[in-house]
Design a protein around this motif. Structure first.
Motif, short mmCIF file in Angstrom:
data_model
loop_
_atom_site.label_atom_id
_atom_site.label_comp_id
_atom_site.label_asym_id
_atom_site.label_seq_id
_atom_site.Cartn_x
_atom_site.Cartn_y
_atom_site.Cartn_z
N GLY A 10 -6.36 4.27 -10.57
CA GLY A 10 -7.58 3.18 -10.46
C GLY A 10 -8.66 3.71 -10.25
N LEU A 32 -6.54 8.47 -13.00
CA LEU A 32 -6.39 7.97 -14.07
C LEU A 32 -6.92 5.48 -14.28
CD1 LEU A 32 -3.27 9.79 -15.29
CD2 LEU A 32 -5.00 10.41 -15.38
N SER A 45 -20.05 -6.03 -8.85
CA SER A 45 -19.55 -6.88 -7.06
C SER A 45 -21.25 -7.19 -6.21
CB SER A 45 -19.18 -6.38 -5.87
OG SER A 45 -20.15 -4.90 -6.08
N CYS A 50 -24.23 -5.05 -5.41
CA CYS A 50 -22.65 -4.66 -4.19
C CYS A 50 -23.08 -4.81 -2.66
CB CYS A 50 -23.10 -3.21 -4.48
SG CYS A 50 -20.84 -2.67 -4.27
N ASN A 51 -21.89 -5.70 -2.68
CA ASN A 51 -21.98 -6.54 -1.31
C ASN A 51 -20.51 -5.43 -0.53
OD1 ASN A 51 -21.10 -8.97 1.26
ND2 ASN A 51 -21.97 -7.24 1.85
N ILE A 131 -0.83 3.94 -18.64
CA ILE A 131 -0.13 4.47 -18.23
C ILE A 131 1.50 3.65 -18.46
CG2 ILE A 131 0.98 4.65 -15.67
CD1 ILE A 131 -2.37 5.70 -16.03
N LEU A 173 -0.09 -3.72 -12.83
CA LEU A 173 0.92 -2.11 -12.78
C LEU A 173 0.68 -1.67 -11.22
CD1 LEU A 173 1.79 0.70 -14.38
CD2 LEU A 173 -0.21 1.35 -13.55
N ASN A 378 -14.18 -7.45 1.49
CA ASN A 378 -13.14 -6.08 0.83
C ASN A 378 -13.29 -5.48 0.59
OD1 ASN A 378 -10.66 -8.11 0.04
ND2 ASN A 378 -12.85 -9.86 0.45
N ALA A 382 -11.44 -1.54 1.19
CA ALA A 382 -11.27 0.08 -0.36
C ALA A 382 -11.68 0.87 0.07
CB ALA A 382 -11.52 -0.38 -1.68
#
Ligand code: FDA
Length: 393
Positions: A10, A32, A45, A50-51, A131, A173, A378, A382
């Protein structure tokens, strides 16, 4: 078979952050991704701006079956750490209401920064890679079969995100890998998503499509005061997206359409001053006329204030301060910003993001059972979880 210390699945927000950090430690890293473009969700976002984080960051802005899980990562790489990173790259930003930080120009700057960080630390990003399978070898290493051949690594980081918006690359996945290795996956469902209405409510409220008003929206004791937007499918706007994280099918949503006023007081004062005024004249000073007409019976609206019974005043109060609706669902993953549920955090170390029962296997970002409020939470999860795993993978 290509050998790496770390393979990250990811190339989104958490995967790229993790790759840059692991690379800085001298680890040989490859990311990948089946998409042909990195960070597609980051690119869209915050409406393209992008916030990326929030000044009011705290564990209380996250939902998880393990509410303590996020604390360690959020404190080790917090909103100010991310702010200093983007400032290093000269990305200009601004703060909006509720402590939300946005880029002045474009979300693409954030993705470019993450890719530059990966290049600086010699982490390779391989896009357009399918994958096929993941296996654990007897010596504890992982072997991956992909459309670009085989990969072998000591550390495998799963950063495949949630199920929201499949055209942006979302897939299950990460959940499949978790289940393959015996981890529990808490039932995923759409979060930060518009709510849809039962056919009769939808028909009744259809004329209100496009109207937005500030309101307090409540479900089971949790409430948010922000804008609610009527759409042709149901209810949306920031207050609805926020409450959707807490809403369960079958539950009623209660809305106070006039959180700053008390409608019985307003009616009482108006009745003293102009008793012959119709109810609708008073109410349409407070709310759009179309809304007033949809929420209250026409006979009541045409009644003069002096003629209003106590029961009628109570009805006005209930409809404007305690309006209840039971949505029939959400718009689902097609429009949801996030996915509730995911890999159970009880099986993961909150310090390293490594699986407690499978050494070398890490999970970061939205694939975990961590869901933030609207407002940059969120993405911050990340960054924080990806950063932490990057120190250990
Ligand atoms: P992310 O989704 O970023 O990355 C996952 C990566 O894995 C993707 O690149 C995907 O292609 C890849 N992948 C998935 N399955 C794969 C497979 N089978 N094989 C190979 N690769 C695979 N948050 C916020 O804080 N502020 C905001 O402004 C917004 N705005 C926003 C708008 C919209 C429209 C959406 C949909 C979402 C947001 N969000 C947000 C949420 C935020 O974008 C999201 O929580 C993070 O990107 C999650 O980061 P991850 O790294 O976990 O997943």
């Amino acid at each position: 078979m290509q050998n790496f210390d770390v393979v990250i699945l990811g190339a989104g927000a958490s995967g790229l952050m993790c790759a840059a950090q692991a690379g800085k430690r001298g680890r040989r890293v490859v990311v990948l991704d089946h998409n042909t473009q990195a960070g597609r969700k980051v690119l869209v976002s915050g409406g393209g701006r992008c916030n990326f984080t929030n000044a009011q960051l705290s564990a209380g802005h996250y939902l998880s079956h393990n509410p303590h899980f996020v604390k360690s990562a959020l404190s080790r790489f917090n909103q100010w750490d991310f702010l200093s990173l983007i400032s290093e790259y000269g990305i200009k930003w601004h703060e909006r209401e509720h402590g939300q930080y946005f880029c002045d120009e474009s979300a693409a700057q954030v993705v470019d920064m993450l890719l530059a960080e990966c290049r600086r630390s010699s982490a390779t990003v391989m896009l357009g890679t399918t994958i096929h399978s993941v296996e654990r070898l007897e010596d504890g290493a992982f072997s991956l079969h992909t459309s670009r051949g085989g990969y072998r690594c000591r550390s495998l980081v799963v950063a495949t995100g949630g199920l929201s918006i499949p055209p942006l690359g979302a897939s299950p996945l990460g959940y499949r890998i978790a289940e393959q290795f015996g981890l529990t996956v808490r039932r995923p469902s759409a979060g930060l998503v518009p709510l849809t209405l039962q056919p009769q409510d939808k028909q009744r409220l259809a004329p209100l499509s496009g109207i937005a008003v500030e309101a307090t929206v409540q479900v089971e004791g949790i409430s948010f005061r922000e804008n609610v937007l009527f759409t042709h499918r149901g209810l949306s706007g920031p207050a609805i997206l926020q409450i959707s994280n807490y809403w369960q099918p079958g539950q009623a949503v209660t809305i106070d359409w006039l959180p700053s006023a008390s409608v019985d007081e307003v009616i009482g004062e108006a009745r003293e001053q102009q008793p012959k005024q119709q109810v609708k004249t008073v109410l349409t000073r407070l709310l759009p006329a179309r809304m007033v007409a949809a929420l209250l019976p026409v006979e009541l609206l045409d009644t003069q204030l002096a003629q209003l019974s106590r029961k009628q005043v109570e009805l006005v109060f209930r409809q404007l301060h305690h309006w209840q609706v039971t949505p029939n669902g959400t718009e689902g993953y097609r429009t949801a910003e996030v996915t509730r549920g995911g890999v159970d955090c009880d099986g993961i170390s909150s310090k390293t993001m490594e699986c407690k029962t499978v050494p070398g296997l890490y999970f970061v970002g939205e694939v975990l059972d961590v869901t933030g409020w609207l407002g940059g939470y969120n993405l911050q999860w990340a960054w924080s979880s990806g950063w932490c795993a990057g120190q250990f993978a």
